[in-house]
Each structure stands twice: as C-alpha cells, then as structure tokens.
Design an enzyme around this catalytic site. Structure first.
Site, mmCIF file in Angstrom:
data_model
loop_
_atom_site.group_PDB
_atom_site.id
_atom_site.type_symbol
_atom_site.label_atom_id
_atom_site.label_comp_id
_atom_site.label_asym_id
_atom_site.label_seq_id
_atom_site.Cartn_x
_atom_site.Cartn_y
_atom_site.Cartn_z
ATOM 1 N N CYS A 27 6.866 6.096 5.061
ATOM 2 C CA CYS A 27 5.821 6.257 4.042
ATOM 3 C C CYS A 27 4.754 7.209 4.591
ATOM 4 O O CYS A 27 4.749 7.518 5.784
ATOM 5 C CB CYS A 27 5.250 4.897 3.651
ATOM 6 S SG CYS A 27 4.029 4.235 4.799
ATOM 7 N N ASP B 75 -4.029 -22.390 -16.865
ATOM 8 C CA ASP B 75 -2.980 -23.364 -16.543
ATOM 9 C C ASP B 75 -3.336 -24.139 -15.278
ATOM 10 O O ASP B 75 -4.208 -23.722 -14.515
ATOM 11 C CB ASP B 75 -1.642 -22.628 -16.339
ATOM 12 C CG ASP B 75 -1.762 -21.528 -15.295
ATOM 13 O OD1 ASP B 75 -2.461 -20.520 -15.578
ATOM 14 O OD2 ASP B 75 -1.199 -21.658 -14.195
ATOM 15 N N CYS C 270 9.592 3.091 9.152
ATOM 16 C CA CYS C 270 9.274 3.400 7.763
ATOM 17 C C CYS C 270 8.807 4.853 7.717
ATOM 18 O O CYS C 270 8.252 5.355 8.686
ATOM 19 C CB CYS C 270 8.175 2.454 7.281
ATOM 20 S SG CYS C 270 7.406 2.898 5.712
ATOM 21 N N ASP D 7 -6.213 -12.610 -14.475
ATOM 22 C CA ASP D 7 -5.852 -14.017 -14.268
ATOM 23 C C ASP D 7 -7.074 -14.862 -14.606
ATOM 24 O O ASP D 7 -8.210 -14.406 -14.536
ATOM 25 C CB ASP D 7 -5.362 -14.239 -12.829
ATOM 26 C CG ASP D 7 -4.609 -15.563 -12.675
ATOM 27 O OD1 ASP D 7 -4.479 -16.302 -13.683
ATOM 28 O OD2 ASP D 7 -4.148 -15.861 -11.557
ATOM 29 N N CYS E 128 3.145 5.731 7.753
ATOM 30 C CA CYS E 128 3.981 5.579 8.956
ATOM 31 C C CYS E 128 4.504 6.914 9.478
ATOM 32 O O CYS E 128 4.846 7.019 10.655
ATOM 33 C CB CYS E 128 5.129 4.624 8.674
ATOM 34 S SG CYS E 128 4.546 2.985 8.244
ATOM 35 N N GLY F 169 2.697 -21.696 -9.959
ATOM 36 C CA GLY F 169 2.778 -22.800 -9.014
ATOM 37 C C GLY F 169 3.811 -22.616 -7.926
ATOM 38 O O GLY F 169 4.244 -23.598 -7.303
HETATM 39 N N1 GUN Z 1 -1.643 -17.156 -9.164
HETATM 40 C C1 GUN Z 1 -0.698 -17.645 -8.331
HETATM 41 N N2 GUN Z 1 -0.107 -18.738 -8.885
HETATM 42 C C2 GUN Z 1 -0.672 -18.920 -10.097
HETATM 43 C C3 GUN Z 1 -0.451 -19.875 -11.148
HETATM 44 O O1 GUN Z 1 0.375 -20.783 -11.059
HETATM 45 N N3 GUN Z 1 -1.230 -19.728 -12.265
HETATM 46 C C4 GUN Z 1 -2.163 -18.731 -12.388
HETATM 47 N N4 GUN Z 1 -2.866 -18.642 -13.504
HETATM 48 N N5 GUN Z 1 -2.389 -17.847 -11.407
HETATM 49 C C5 GUN Z 1 -1.645 -17.938 -10.283
HETATM 50 ZN ZN ZN Z 2 5.134 2.734 6.092
#
Ligand code: GUN
Ligand code: ZN
EC number: 2.4.2.48
Length: 482
Positions: A278, A122, A276, A87, A281, A193
């Site tokens: 897993c 963004d 659970c 990201d 758990c 967003g």
């Molecule tokens: N991580 C959570 N929301 C967003 C987003 O709107 N844009 C980016 N780039 N990373 C995110």
């Molecule tokens: Zn579990």
C-alpha cells in the site's frame, strides 16, 4: 419504494450490489470507516471509501456538535458529501448503561441532520445474558424498530432505515428477530451484538448468528455486519451474505500497535518487514510505522479496502469459497467457523450459482461446498437398471449398461458427464483426503440405494476399501485394484 439494492454478481451467498442512498449509489460489499463526529472525513476518499459511518448519539450529547449538525447537517459536520450512515448510540448505551436516551428522539435527530442511513436504538444483548433476559431485551428492540418505522416513512427519498437483528447466540431468537424485523420492513438489516463474539474469536457462533438471521430475511436485502472491521473475517462474512462492514478497527488496532492483514494481526513492534505494498508500506519501514500511529491506521484501512476488492473479484470469478478457505487459515477458530458453515451447506446451496468455470479442491472444507452437496442431491435424477459399473479406472467398458467414474469428493459420475461441470471441471488432488472420500462414498451409497433394481459392480483402487467395503453386504460386487 423503488428497489434501492440491486445485485449484479453472486458467488456462494456473497454478492456484488448497488445500494442507492440520498447522497449517491455505493457498491457493496464495502467497508464504512467509522468517523468520530466533528472529525474531517474527506481524507477517507484516498482509500476507496464510498460511505462513512458516524455516531448520532455522540453528536447529540455535545451541545456544540448538535447545534452544528442541526444547522448545517451531518455532511457539513464531517466534510463528507457522499453517503453517511449514523449509528444510534446503542453501543454507548450498552457500555455505559446510565445513559438516558429516547429511541424516538435519536431517530428523529438522525433524520433532522440529514443522515442517509439511520439506525433505531436497538439493545445489543451481552453474550453471557440468559435466554429470558435476551428475549425481553429483544422485545424492546422490536418495539423500537416499529416506532422508528412509523417515524421514518419508507415512501420518501430521504433517510433509509436499518433494522438491527439481535437475539444474542440463541438461534430461535435470532430467527424470531429477523422474521419480525422483516415484517416491519427495513431497507437494510444490520446483524448486531456480534462484537463480543468476534473479540472472543467465537467464529462458529458468529457463523450461526449470521445464518439464522439470513434464513429469515428477504434474500435480496442488504446485510450489515455491525462492528466487523477486521479484514480477516470479510471473506467468510461476505460468503455468508453480508454486504456492509464498519471499521473502527483500523484506528483502534493502530492505537494498540497492531498491523492488520487479511491473514491475521501483527504487532508492529515485532515486525522487521512490511508484507504489503500500500502507499504507506511501500514508502515507510516497519520502524517508522512503530512510531506513527496515523501511518499505521492508514495501512490498516488500505489493506481493508484491498481485501474488499479481492473479494469482489473472487465473486466475479466464482472463486469466493477458495478465498474463504485461504482466509480461515488465519486462525483455527475461523476454520471452526467455516466448518460450521459447511453444516449449513443445504441452505447455502440454494443461493450459490449453478454453473461456474472451475472448482479447486484445496483443503478438506472443499468437500462441503455447495457444488458437491448439490451434485450428490441430484443423483436422484438417474434411473438405472441392468448392470452398473462404478470405477476409479479410466475405461470404456461395453459389458455394462451404465458406466460411472468415481471421483472424490463428488461420487459416481456417468462417463458421458465426466467432462462437464462440475465434475469434469473440478481440479482435485490425486490423493483425495478423508473428507473427500467420505462425501464420494455417501454419493455412491445414495446412487445404489436409489436404484435397487440395478446390479452394481465396483472396481476401485484399494484406498477406497475403508469407505466402500461394507456395500458388499448389500449385494454389490466389489473388486479392489492395487
Ligand atoms: N455497533 C456494534 N454493534 C452494534 C449493535 O449491535 N447495534 C448498534 N446499533 N450498533 C452497533
Ligand atoms: Zn500497507
């Protein structure tokens, strides 16, 4: 560029797909665990992780991590040899607005460190931001997306690019954002967003955001729902066409003492039993998990991947809608989200497979399924004249030219088709609820309106009176049965 995303199975708008990256093929839907830069990700394998996501900006701003990432690559830095998404730091920018970072700089950096999926910078607009400001921010996002596309060539085998859709809660801006991003052309489209919407349980808005984006994207493109990591939303989001999720939630929720489940969130402090099986758990007690945040985080990831497998199997069995109906019981606002999705049934219907093996009516939202909408739409295929009997009784009347069985939620079904899909394969309650009867009544009305030359006779159980009695005014002959 050759197709990098291939679909193998579909149900509702959900799909099972294969996404090709420079470090291998992953199967979607899947969750990408969020890994802090510099942390060893190799332990993620045991959960079923196929791809991880880490943050390029946090790597970039640390001299040490940056130098290591440039020298050895992001795969060495995270000790992960499978696909990695990075990201861009948009979210850091959103939370701490004093950051100075150039889009071109961070896009080039992602390429340099060997990321498999890169993200331009963004702007995630805040949900209380007004329309004009969101539009201004969106134009900047789109400019950055264009710039990134010029930097990252789509002909090469290297990093693929994700063009994030923004536009806050404004439907026309989401649509515009999706249209423009499609014009530029990306390999993946994240819907961004939406974290504040999920934090506030605004699932109706979330559903609208997803669908207005989807309506303007190539249907076959992979979609990432940015920041969605709670397993209770996966089924609904997949049913609306989302393929990728990222989870920081597994760790963040664990830090807050919260035990994730697809049926909602538990506070580990308040738990006596662990519902659970897993590896965590089945070998630890609730009181042990209360003391060990790493164990709790492990459970949170195991349960997230379990839900993904359950969703994939539901897609194979064409029972995803039924799973979604169960999952939205986790929170009334999720149920609102599903009801909002039902309002888009005409759109969803275009994607939903035409034939499935079964149809289970399990709650009022079943009345809004694509199968029902499609069936009622297709009543225009009948051309009727003479006399038509529509009845809730099982009978084989020879006195009429046409015989239809009235079955909720579908409406009238010709006796010859009453054993075939969907009506004949539908398991429905013997006591239909109001939503089912309203749908069936609308189908009945439609068939009658489409065939003004025919004479209709209704022989129905008295329970239908409130839904169909007004048809008498249109010349329909009605007999109520007790
Ligand atoms: N991580 C959570 N929301 C967003 C987003 O709107 N844009 C980016 N780039 N990373 C995110
Ligand atoms: Zn579990």
């Amino acid at each position: 560029m050759a197709a990098i995303f291939e679909l193998s199975d579909k149900d509702v708008m959900g799909r099972i797909g294969k996404l090709r990256t420079a470090h291998g093929v992953i199967e979607t839907p899947t969750v990408m665990p969020v890994i802090r830069p510099g942390v060893d990700a190799s332990r993620m394998k045991k959960f079923g992780t196929e791809i991880i996501i880490t943050n390029a900006y946090i790597t970039y701003r640390s001299e040490e991590l940056k130098a290591q990432a440039i020298a050895d690559g992001i795969h060495a830095l995270t000790n992960w040899d499978g696909p990695i998404m990075t990201d861009s730091g948009s979210y850091q920018l959103y939370e701490y607005s004093d950051i100075e970072l150039e889009n071109s700089e961070i896009v080039t950096f992602q390429q340099e460190i060997g990321s498999d999926i890169g993200v331009p910078l963004d702007i995630p607009s805040a949900i209380d931001t007004g329309y004009e400001e969101v539009k201004r921010e969106l134009e900047i996002t789109l400019e950055r997306l264009r710039e990134a596309r010029l930097i990252v060539d789509d002909e090469e085998e290297g990093m693929i690019l994700a063009g994030t859709i923004q536009g806050s809660i404004y439907p026309d801006l989401r649509e515009y954002s999706a249209r423009k991003a499609s014009e530029i052309g990306f390999e993946i489209y994240p819907i961004g967003g939406v974290v504040p919407l999920m934090e506030r349980y605004r699932y109706s808005d979330l559903v609208r955001v997803i669908l207005h984006s989807k309506m303007n994207l190539e249907p076959s493109a992979p979609i990432h729902l940015f920041g969605a990591g709670h397993p209770m939303v996966f089924a609904l989001a997949v049913a609306l066409g989302c393929d990728l999720f990222d989870s920081a939630a597994y760790a963040l929720y664990a830090q807050g003492g919260r035990y994730l489940s697809p049926m909602g969130t538990y506070f580990i402090e308040e738990m006596a039993y662990l519902p659970c099986s897993c590896p965590v758990c089945s070998t630890s007690s609730a009181s042990e998990l209360q003391k060990d945040v790493d164990l709790l985080a492990d459970h949170n990831l195991y349960i997230s991947f379990e839900e993904i497998r359950r969703i994939k199997e539901a897609i194979r069995e064409k029972r995803l809608w039924e799973l979604v109906q169960m999952r939205v019981q986790a929170h009334p606002r999720l149920l609102d989200g599903l009801k909002t999705a039902v309002g888009f049934a005409e759109f969803i219907e275009q994607f939903d497979p035409v034939s499935k093996t079964s149809f289970f009516y399990t709650s009022p939202e079943s009345a809004g399924r694509s199968e029902v909408v499609r069936y009622i739409n297709r009543l225009d295929r009948f051309e009727l004249d003479g006399t038509v009997l529509i009845t809730t009784e099982k009978r084989s009347d020879l006195d009429y030219d046409h015989l239809f069985i009235l079955k909720a939620p579908f409406g009238p079904c010709p006796i010859e088709l009453s054993e075939t899909y969907p009506v004949g394969h539908a398991e429905t309650p013997e006591n239909p609820d109001a939503e089912a009867m309203v749908r069936a009544a609308s189908g009945t009305r439609r068939l009658i309106e489409l065939n003004p030359q025919a004479h209709f006779v209704l022989v129905c159980e008295r329970r239908w009176e409130g839904y169909l009695a007004d048809l008498a005014a249109d010349g329909v002959e009605i007999h109520w049965r007790e």
